[in-house]
Design an enzyme around this catalytic site. Structure first.
Site, mmCIF file in Angstrom:
data_model
loop_
_atom_site.group_PDB
_atom_site.id
_atom_site.type_symbol
_atom_site.label_atom_id
_atom_site.label_comp_id
_atom_site.label_asym_id
_atom_site.label_seq_id
_atom_site.Cartn_x
_atom_site.Cartn_y
_atom_site.Cartn_z
ATOM 1 N N CYS A 112 10.668 -24.390 7.694
ATOM 2 C CA CYS A 112 10.689 -23.257 8.287
ATOM 3 C C CYS A 112 11.967 -23.992 9.146
ATOM 4 O O CYS A 112 12.505 -22.324 9.058
ATOM 5 C CB CYS A 112 9.495 -22.885 9.455
ATOM 6 S SG CYS A 112 8.659 -23.032 8.800
ATOM 7 N N HIS A 257 13.072 -19.428 15.114
ATOM 8 C CA HIS A 257 12.100 -19.021 14.100
ATOM 9 C C HIS A 257 10.921 -18.542 14.806
ATOM 10 O O HIS A 257 10.551 -19.029 15.972
ATOM 11 C CB HIS A 257 12.302 -20.900 13.863
ATOM 12 C CG HIS A 257 10.431 -20.593 12.751
ATOM 13 N ND1 HIS A 257 10.914 -20.021 11.479
ATOM 14 C CD2 HIS A 257 9.365 -21.261 13.034
ATOM 15 C CE1 HIS A 257 9.594 -19.690 10.938
ATOM 16 N NE2 HIS A 257 8.970 -20.886 12.058
ATOM 17 N N ASN A 287 5.612 -14.669 9.883
ATOM 18 C CA ASN A 287 6.387 -15.877 10.609
ATOM 19 C C ASN A 287 6.887 -15.929 8.758
ATOM 20 O O ASN A 287 5.790 -16.205 7.952
ATOM 21 C CB ASN A 287 5.705 -17.153 10.366
ATOM 22 C CG ASN A 287 5.937 -18.458 10.419
ATOM 23 O OD1 ASN A 287 7.690 -18.382 9.943
ATOM 24 N ND2 ASN A 287 5.392 -18.965 10.959
HETATM 25 O O1 UT7 Z 1 6.238 -22.269 11.047
HETATM 26 C C1 UT7 Z 1 6.699 -23.554 11.456
HETATM 27 C C2 UT7 Z 1 5.834 -23.930 12.624
HETATM 28 N N1 UT7 Z 1 4.416 -23.404 13.023
HETATM 29 C C3 UT7 Z 1 4.137 -22.829 14.492
HETATM 30 O O2 UT7 Z 1 5.005 -23.213 15.242
HETATM 31 C C4 UT7 Z 1 3.138 -22.082 14.682
HETATM 32 C C5 UT7 Z 1 2.319 -23.266 15.907
HETATM 33 N N2 UT7 Z 1 1.031 -22.901 16.132
HETATM 34 C C6 UT7 Z 1 1.158 -21.518 16.638
HETATM 35 O O3 UT7 Z 1 1.708 -20.697 16.646
HETATM 36 C C7 UT7 Z 1 -0.287 -21.479 17.492
HETATM 37 O O4 UT7 Z 1 -1.272 -22.865 17.195
HETATM 38 C C8 UT7 Z 1 -1.807 -20.295 16.370
HETATM 39 C C9 UT7 Z 1 -1.426 -18.733 15.803
HETATM 40 C C10 UT7 Z 1 -1.323 -21.111 14.744
HETATM 41 C C11 UT7 Z 1 -3.019 -20.833 17.535
HETATM 42 O O5 UT7 Z 1 -3.298 -20.338 18.144
HETATM 43 P P1 UT7 Z 1 -3.806 -20.519 19.026
HETATM 44 O O6 UT7 Z 1 -3.455 -20.092 20.880
HETATM 45 O O7 UT7 Z 1 -3.473 -22.623 19.543
HETATM 46 O O8 UT7 Z 1 -4.668 -20.972 18.863
HETATM 47 P P2 UT7 Z 1 -6.650 -22.275 18.094
HETATM 48 O O9 UT7 Z 1 -5.880 -22.577 17.199
HETATM 49 O O10 UT7 Z 1 -5.996 -22.815 19.611
HETATM 50 O O11 UT7 Z 1 -7.363 -21.435 18.423
HETATM 51 C C12 UT7 Z 1 -8.255 -20.798 19.607
HETATM 52 C C13 UT7 Z 1 -9.502 -19.688 18.794
HETATM 53 C C14 UT7 Z 1 -10.121 -20.875 18.004
HETATM 54 O O12 UT7 Z 1 -11.586 -20.656 18.422
HETATM 55 P P3 UT7 Z 1 -12.266 -21.963 19.123
HETATM 56 O O13 UT7 Z 1 -12.444 -23.120 18.647
HETATM 57 O O14 UT7 Z 1 -12.207 -21.925 19.890
HETATM 58 O O15 UT7 Z 1 -13.946 -21.173 19.178
HETATM 59 C C15 UT7 Z 1 -10.104 -20.918 16.390
HETATM 60 O O16 UT7 Z 1 -11.317 -20.969 16.205
HETATM 61 O O17 UT7 Z 1 -9.146 -19.012 18.214
HETATM 62 C C16 UT7 Z 1 -9.916 -19.234 16.764
HETATM 63 N N3 UT7 Z 1 -9.589 -18.531 15.710
HETATM 64 C C17 UT7 Z 1 -9.455 -17.122 15.203
HETATM 65 N N4 UT7 Z 1 -9.757 -16.383 16.019
HETATM 66 C C18 UT7 Z 1 -10.327 -15.191 15.508
HETATM 67 C C19 UT7 Z 1 -8.290 -19.325 14.965
HETATM 68 N N5 UT7 Z 1 -7.217 -18.627 14.368
HETATM 69 C C20 UT7 Z 1 -8.704 -17.179 14.754
HETATM 70 C C21 UT7 Z 1 -7.933 -16.184 13.920
HETATM 71 N N6 UT7 Z 1 -8.991 -15.405 13.916
HETATM 72 N N7 UT7 Z 1 -7.208 -15.868 13.112
#
Ligand code: UT7
Length: 336
Positions: A112, A257, A287
C-alpha cells in the site's frame, strides 16, 4: 540547485463493476452496518475476471498523459501488489500498450506504500538526470488475491488505478515534490502477506483437485496493522512536515492511504490536523492499496476540493511493513 519532480498530470480509473456491502453480506457472514462502522467503506469496484492490473494501469496512465498534455516520457514506474505475472514486470507491457517507445520501465513492490515509494523513485531518477518525464502508476486487482472465505480482508480491499506524470522542474514551482520520507520494518512481514507463489513456497494458483490453496491468498492481521498504520503514518507525516517547514495546521489537505476512515482520523488527531482536512474516498472505492493515494487525489480534484496553491500532505502505510510520505503545493492541472 537540484532538479525537482513536478506534478504535470493526473489520471484515474476504476473498473465498472460495483460491489456493495449488501452484495458481500449475501456471500459471507458480514453486514453493511459492520463494514461501514468499522471501516467507513460502503462500496468498492472489482474488475471482471478477464481484466488484469495492466489493463487498469493502461487506462489510468493514458488519462494521466492526456492530463499532462504529453506522450513523451522516458520512464514508466508501476507500483503494484498484484502484477500481471510474477515475471516479467507489468510496467514494460503497460509502456508498450501506451505506445511510449523503448523507455525504461519497472515495477515497485511496496504494497500500500507503493505509490509513495514510486514517486520517490521517479523523483530520484529526475534529480539524477536519468529521466526528464516519468509516468508513475499505482494499479491493483486485489479481487484476484482475496480469499472469499476471509471476511476480514474481502470487505476491505478493491481494484483500481491512478497515475501521475512527473516532469523535471524547479523546487520552487507549484507541484514540485518537496521532500520524501520512506521507511520499513521487515521484522513484521507476516502481518500482511501472500505466503505462496514466491521462491519460499512456489506453487501454482490452483491444485490438481481444482481448489486454490489458502496460502495463495492475501492475509492480514488487522488489529496490529491498524496500530502500526496510525503510529507510522503520523510519525512519517511529522518528519515530512519538519523537512518541508510546514506546521500541521498549515496543511490544506491530508491525502492519506485509504485503508480505514478510523485510521485517517486517528492520524489527523495525532498530527493536530482538523479531521475535515482529510480527503476520504474509501467509502466509494475501498482500499485499493498502491492505487489508493492517486485515486484519492483524483477524487479530491474532481470534487473541486483542491485549489492551486493548497498545501497537500500525502502519507501511506502497508505490507513489508513499509511507509512513506511526500508533499506538494497543488499546481494548475486538469485531472483526467
Ligand atoms: O492497507 C494496508 C494497511 N491496512 C490497514 O491499515 C488495515 C488495518 N486494520 C483495520 O482497518 C481493522 O483492523 C479491520 C477493519 C481489518 C478490522 O477491524 P477491527 O475493528 O480491528 O476488528 P477485529 O479484527 O478486531 O474484529 C472484531 C470482530 C471480530 O469478532 P469477535 O472476535 O469480536 O467476535 C471479528 O471476527 O469483528 C469480526 N469481524 C467481522 N464481522 C463482520 C471481522 N471482520 C468482519 C466482517 N464482518 N467483515
Amino acid at each position: 540547485m537540484s532538479r525537482a519532480a513536478v506534478l504535470a498530470g493526473l489520471g484515474t480509473y476504476v473498473p465498472r463493476r460495483v460491489v456493495t456491502n449488501e452484495d458481500l453480506a449475501r456471500a459471507m457472514d458480514t453486514s453493511d452496518e459492520w463494514i461501514r462502522s468499522r471501516t467507513g467503506i460502503a462500496q468498492r469496484h472489482w474488475a471482471q475476471p478477464d481484466t488484469a492490473t495492466g489493463d487498469l494501469a493502461v487506462e489510468a496512465g493514458g488519462r494521466a498523459l492526456k492530463s499532462a498534455g504529453t506522450h513523451d516520457v522516458d520512464l514508466v514506474v508501476v507500483a503494484t501488489t498484484t502484477p500481471d505475472h510474477p515475471c516479467p514486470a507489468t510496467a514494460p507491457h503497460v509502456a508498450h500498450r501506451l505506445g511510449l517507445g523503448p523507455v525504461a520501465a519497472y515495477d515497485i513492490a511496496a504494497v500500500c506504500s507503493g505509490f509513495v515509494y514510486a514517486m520517490a523513485s521517479a523523483a530520484g531518477a529526475i534529480a539524477a538526470g536519468i529521466a526528464d518525464r516519468v509516468l508513475v502508476i499505482g494499479a491493483e486487482t486485489y479481487s484476484r488475491i482475496l480469499n472469499p472465505e476471509d471476511r476480514a480482508t474481502s470487505v476491505i480491499f478493491a481494484d483500481g488505478a491512478g497515475a501521475v506524470v512527473l516532469r523535471a522542474g524547479e523546487p520552487s514551482e507549484p507541484g514540485a515534490l518537496l521532500a520524501h520520507d520512506l521507511g520499513s520494518d521487515g521484522s513484521l512481514k507476516d502481518l500482511i502477506i501472500v505466503p505462496a507463489g514466491g521462491s519460499r513456497q512456489p506453487t501454482g494458483a490452483v491444485t490438481a483437485s481444482g481448489t486454490r490453496p489458502a496460502e495463495t491468498y492475501f492475509h492480514m492481521e488487522g488489529k496490529p496493522v491498524f496500530r502500526h498504520a496510525v503510529t507510522r503514518m503520523a510519525a512519517s507525516s511529522q518528519t515530512l512536515l519538519d523537512r518541508v517547514g510546514w506546521t500541521p495546521k498549515s496543511v490544506d489537505w491530508f491525502v492519506g492511504h485509504q485503508a480505514n476512515v478510523r485510521i485517517l482520523h486517528a492520524v489527523a488527531d495525532q498530527l493536530g490536523l482538523a479531521r475535515d482536512r482529510t480527503v476520504v474516498n474509501l467509502d466509494r472505492v475501498g482500499n485499493t492499496s498502491a492505487a489508493s493515494i492517486p485515486l484519492a487525489l483524483g477524487d479530491a480534484a474532481s470534487r473541486g476540493l483542491l485549489t492551486p496553491g493548497d498545501r497537500i500532505l500525502m502519507s501511506a502505510f502497508g505490507g513489508g511493513l513499509t511507509w512513506g510520505s511526500t508533499a506538494l503545493v497543488w499546481p494548475e492541472i486538469v485531472a483526467g
